[in-house]
Design a protein around this motif. Structure first.
Motif, PDB file in Angstrom:
ATOM      1  N   ILE A 123       0.846  -1.195   0.000  1.00 38.66           N
ATOM      2  CA  ILE A 123       0.000   0.000   0.000  1.00 38.66           C
ATOM      3  C   ILE A 123       0.881   1.244   0.000  1.00 38.66           C
ATOM      4  CG2 ILE A 123      -1.724   1.344   1.256  1.00 38.66           C
ATOM      5  CD1 ILE A 123      -2.749  -1.208   2.508  1.00 38.66           C
ATOM      6  N   VAL A 124       0.578   2.157  -0.908  1.00 39.94           N
ATOM      7  CA  VAL A 124       1.131   3.516  -0.861  1.00 39.94           C
ATOM      8  C   VAL A 124      -0.059   4.445  -0.629  1.00 39.94           C
ATOM      9  CG1 VAL A 124       2.343   5.344  -2.096  1.00 39.94           C
ATOM     10  CG2 VAL A 124       3.026   2.955  -2.423  1.00 39.94           C
ATOM     11  N   TYR A 125       0.114   5.416   0.253  1.00 42.82           N
ATOM     12  CA  TYR A 125      -0.994   6.341   0.510  1.00 42.82           C
ATOM     13  C   TYR A 125      -0.460   7.757   0.696  1.00 42.82           C
ATOM     14  CZ  TYR A 125       0.349   6.014   5.457  1.00 42.82           C
ATOM     15  OH  TYR A 125       1.050   6.059   6.640  1.00 42.82           O
ATOM     16  N   SER A 126      -1.353   8.722   0.522  1.00 43.94           N
ATOM     17  CA  SER A 126      -1.008  10.130   0.703  1.00 43.94           C
ATOM     18  C   SER A 126      -2.232  10.834   1.285  1.00 43.94           C
ATOM     19  CB  SER A 126      -0.607  10.768  -0.631  1.00 43.94           C
ATOM     20  OG  SER A 126      -0.256  12.123  -0.449  1.00 43.94           O
ATOM     21  N   ILE A 127      -2.131  11.242   2.551  1.00 47.28           N
ATOM     22  CA  ILE A 127      -3.272  11.834   3.241  1.00 47.28           C
ATOM     23  C   ILE A 127      -3.141  13.357   3.227  1.00 47.28           C
ATOM     24  CG2 ILE A 127      -4.600  11.911   5.388  1.00 47.28           C
ATOM     25  CD1 ILE A 127      -4.530   9.171   3.862  1.00 47.28           C
ATOM     26  N   TYR A 128      -3.943  13.965   2.378  1.00 46.59           N
ATOM     27  CA  TYR A 128      -3.997  15.430   2.263  1.00 46.59           C
ATOM     28  C   TYR A 128      -2.625  16.033   1.942  1.00 46.59           C
ATOM     29  CZ  TYR A 128      -7.371  19.184   2.728  1.00 46.59           C
ATOM     30  OH  TYR A 128      -8.266  20.191   2.444  1.00 46.59           O
ATOM     31  N   ALA A 129      -1.919  15.400   1.002  1.00 45.71           N
ATOM     32  CA  ALA A 129      -0.585  15.892   0.633  1.00 45.71           C
ATOM     33  C   ALA A 129      -0.335  15.888  -0.872  1.00 45.71           C
ATOM     34  CB  ALA A 129       0.491  15.055   1.326  1.00 45.71           C
ATOM     35  N   ASN A 142       6.073   7.558 -10.181  1.00 40.30           N
ATOM     36  CA  ASN A 142       6.912   7.027  -9.096  1.00 40.30           C
ATOM     37  C   ASN A 142       6.121   6.075  -8.211  1.00 40.30           C
ATOM     38  OD1 ASN A 142       9.106   8.549  -9.912  1.00 40.30           O
ATOM     39  ND2 ASN A 142       8.787  10.173  -8.410  1.00 40.30           N
ATOM     40  N   ILE A 143       4.936   6.496  -7.810  1.00 34.66           N
ATOM     41  CA  ILE A 143       4.117   5.698  -6.901  1.00 34.66           C
ATOM     42  C   ILE A 143       3.764   4.353  -7.521  1.00 34.66           C
ATOM     43  CG2 ILE A 143       1.846   5.564  -5.782  1.00 34.66           C
ATOM     44  CD1 ILE A 143       2.120   8.649  -5.362  1.00 34.66           C
ATOM     45  N   ASN A 144       3.433   4.367  -8.802  1.00 34.34           N
ATOM     46  CA  ASN A 144       3.102   3.119  -9.489  1.00 34.34           C
ATOM     47  C   ASN A 144       4.285   2.151  -9.474  1.00 34.34           C
ATOM     48  OD1 ASN A 144       2.908   1.435 -12.248  1.00 34.34           O
ATOM     49  ND2 ASN A 144       0.860   1.934 -11.525  1.00 34.34           N
ATOM     50  N   LYS A 145       5.493   2.682  -9.598  1.00 33.07           N
ATOM     51  CA  LYS A 145       6.690   1.842  -9.586  1.00 33.07           C
ATOM     52  C   LYS A 145       6.996   1.300  -8.195  1.00 33.07           C
ATOM     53  CE  LYS A 145       8.730   4.327 -13.484  1.00 33.07           C
ATOM     54  NZ  LYS A 145       9.644   5.417 -13.868  1.00 33.07           N
ATOM     55  N   TYR A 146       6.647   2.055  -7.157  1.00 23.83           N
ATOM     56  CA  TYR A 146       6.898   1.589  -5.791  1.00 23.83           C
ATOM     57  C   TYR A 146       6.019   0.392  -5.428  1.00 23.83           C
ATOM     58  CZ  TYR A 146       8.899   6.331  -5.237  1.00 23.83           C
ATOM     59  OH  TYR A 146       9.619   7.494  -5.382  1.00 23.83           O
ATOM     60  N   LEU A 147       4.829   0.344  -6.005  1.00 17.62           N
ATOM     61  CA  LEU A 147       3.840  -0.676  -5.629  1.00 17.62           C
ATOM     62  C   LEU A 147       4.139  -2.033  -6.234  1.00 17.62           C
ATOM     63  CD1 LEU A 147       0.576   1.410  -5.979  1.00 17.62           C
ATOM     64  CD2 LEU A 147       1.295   0.222  -3.894  1.00 17.62           C
ATOM     65  N   LYS A 148       3.824  -3.073  -5.471  1.00 18.17           N
ATOM     66  CA  LYS A 148       3.796  -4.427  -6.023  1.00 18.17           C
ATOM     67  C   LYS A 148       2.666  -4.518  -7.047  1.00 18.17           C
ATOM     68  CE  LYS A 148       5.103  -6.916  -1.772  1.00 18.17           C
ATOM     69  NZ  LYS A 148       4.577  -7.846  -0.746  1.00 18.17           N
ATOM     70  N   LEU A 149       2.729  -5.498  -7.919  1.00 15.94           N
ATOM     71  CA  LEU A 149       1.612  -5.774  -8.816  1.00 15.94           C
ATOM     72  C   LEU A 149       0.381  -6.098  -7.973  1.00 15.94           C
ATOM     73  CD1 LEU A 149       0.745  -6.146 -11.784  1.00 15.94           C
ATOM     74  CD2 LEU A 149       1.282  -8.574 -11.527  1.00 15.94           C
ATOM     75  N   GLY A 150      -0.702  -5.387  -8.216  1.00 12.64           N
ATOM     76  CA  GLY A 150      -1.904  -5.577  -7.416  1.00 12.64           C
ATOM     77  C   GLY A 150      -1.941  -4.743  -6.146  1.00 12.64           C
ATOM     78  N   GLY A 151      -0.891  -3.927  -5.925  1.00 13.44           N
ATOM     79  CA  GLY A 151      -0.866  -3.058  -4.749  1.00 13.44           C
ATOM     80  C   GLY A 151      -1.890  -1.940  -4.861  1.00 13.44           C
ATOM     81  N   ILE A 152      -2.107  -1.247  -3.765  1.00 16.81           N
ATOM     82  CA  ILE A 152      -3.169  -0.236  -3.682  1.00 16.81           C
ATOM     83  C   ILE A 152      -2.577   1.134  -3.379  1.00 16.81           C
ATOM     84  CG2 ILE A 152      -5.217   0.487  -2.379  1.00 16.81           C
ATOM     85  CD1 ILE A 152      -5.705  -2.471  -1.773  1.00 16.81           C
ATOM     86  N   PHE A 153      -3.096   2.163  -4.067  1.00 15.45           N
ATOM     87  CA  PHE A 153      -2.759   3.557  -3.774  1.00 15.45           C
ATOM     88  C   PHE A 153      -4.024   4.266  -3.315  1.00 15.45           C
ATOM     89  CE2 PHE A 153      -2.052   7.980  -5.682  1.00 15.45           C
ATOM     90  CZ  PHE A 153      -1.447   8.460  -4.532  1.00 15.45           C
ATOM     91  N   ILE A 154      -3.965   4.879  -2.136  1.00 13.15           N
ATOM     92  CA  ILE A 154      -5.093   5.618  -1.569  1.00 13.15           C
ATOM     93  C   ILE A 154      -4.618   7.041  -1.281  1.00 13.15           C
ATOM     94  CG2 ILE A 154      -6.644   5.808   0.427  1.00 13.15           C
ATOM     95  CD1 ILE A 154      -6.354   2.731   0.731  1.00 13.15           C
ATOM     96  N   PHE A 155      -5.387   8.036  -1.736  1.00  9.72           N
ATOM     97  CA  PHE A 155      -5.009   9.413  -1.406  1.00  9.72           C
ATOM     98  C   PHE A 155      -6.245  10.272  -1.173  1.00  9.72           C
ATOM     99  CE2 PHE A 155      -5.715   9.974  -5.957  1.00  9.72           C
ATOM    100  CZ  PHE A 155      -6.169  11.287  -6.078  1.00  9.72           C
ATOM    101  N   SER A 156      -6.050  11.347  -0.412  1.00 13.06           N
ATOM    102  CA  SER A 156      -7.105  12.337  -0.213  1.00 13.06           C
ATOM    103  C   SER A 156      -6.526  13.722  -0.491  1.00 13.06           C
ATOM    104  CB  SER A 156      -7.640  12.275   1.228  1.00 13.06           C
ATOM    105  OG  SER A 156      -6.633  12.616   2.162  1.00 13.06           O
ATOM    106  N   TRP A 157      -7.409  14.605  -0.902  1.00 14.96           N
ATOM    107  CA  TRP A 157      -7.010  15.988  -1.137  1.00 14.96           C
ATOM    108  C   TRP A 157      -8.249  16.864  -1.132  1.00 14.96           C
ATOM    109  CZ3 TRP A 157      -3.202  18.837  -0.161  1.00 14.96           C
ATOM    110  CH2 TRP A 157      -3.000  20.080  -0.762  1.00 14.96           C
TER     111      TRP A 157
END
Length: 208
Positions: free
Chosen positions: A97-103, A116-131
């Motif tokens: 999981i990569v996440y970014s809370i209000y950033a 960059n974030i896509n490359k950090y994640l494993k295949l099938g990993g999740i990115f969650i963000f808020s803004w």
């Protein structure tokens, strides 16, 4: 110094993770916080038994505060002082999981950051963000009437007051975020625009 809105908060007048459950069970997962601030969201992840805590922030002061906060947390911690548009040495194909809370809205190059974030994640990993919702800086409340002060379609940097300090923010439409995610290899599963307001929030954020 504490983050203004660390997890389980997603930001001002936003629902809580307790209600949304976007992360699910994170026990034994490797997590990366983009814009980790003072480390309070990572502390929340540690309390939920994440296996490894990684964070990145532009501010040396915030990174040092996060190190202090997390020094006895029990899980391995790796913190980097760096802009999110650059990779300071983070591993590829590594995080669950990569996440970014209000950033994320602070980025000066949305596509580079998402790549960059896509490359950090494993295949099938999740990115969650808020803004902040793009309309927040475009609408003002004048005597009970909501008025547009600028076109929703106008994008780019703009001057904004943040925590009482002038700052330069980035304005993107929701479609820009979604298309940038898709173009950088993500599959969008959910977009949430819900509002959670206490009585205090209603008074403090009347314009929103």
């Amino acid at each position: 110094m504490e983050e203004p809105h660390p997890l389980p908060e997603y930001g001002p007048i936003a629902p809580l993770e307790d209600n949304l459950n976007l992360f699910g069970d994170i026990a034994n997962l490797k997590v990366l916080d983009i814009g980790c601030g003072s480390g309070h969201s990572l502390q929340y992840m540690n309390q939920r038994n994440a296996a490894e805590l990684w964070g990145l922030d532009l501010s040396e002061k915030q990174v040092n505060a996060a190190k202090l906060l997390l020094e006895n947390c029990g899980s391995p911690v790796q913190l980097f002082e760096s802009p999110m548009e650059e990779n300071p040495g983070l591993p590829h194909n590594y995080f669950d999981i990569v996440y970014s809370i209000y950033a994320l809205g602070w980025t000066t190059d949305l596509n580079k950051t998402l790549s960059n974030i896509n490359k950090y994640l494993k295949l099938g990993g999740i990115f969650i963000f808020s803004w902040e919702h793009p309309l927040h800086s475009r609408v003002s409340n004048k005597d009970g009437v909501l008025a547009f002060n600028k076109s929703y379609h106008e994008e780019g940097p703009y001057d904004h007051e943040v925590w009482g300090t002038p700052a330069i923010m980035q304005q993107f439409r929701i479609s820009t975020y979604i298309n940038a995610l898709v173009n950088n290899g993500f599959m969008v599963e959910k977009v949430i625009e819900d509002v959670y307001c206490s009585e205090e929030d209603m008074q403090r954020h009347e314009n929103r």
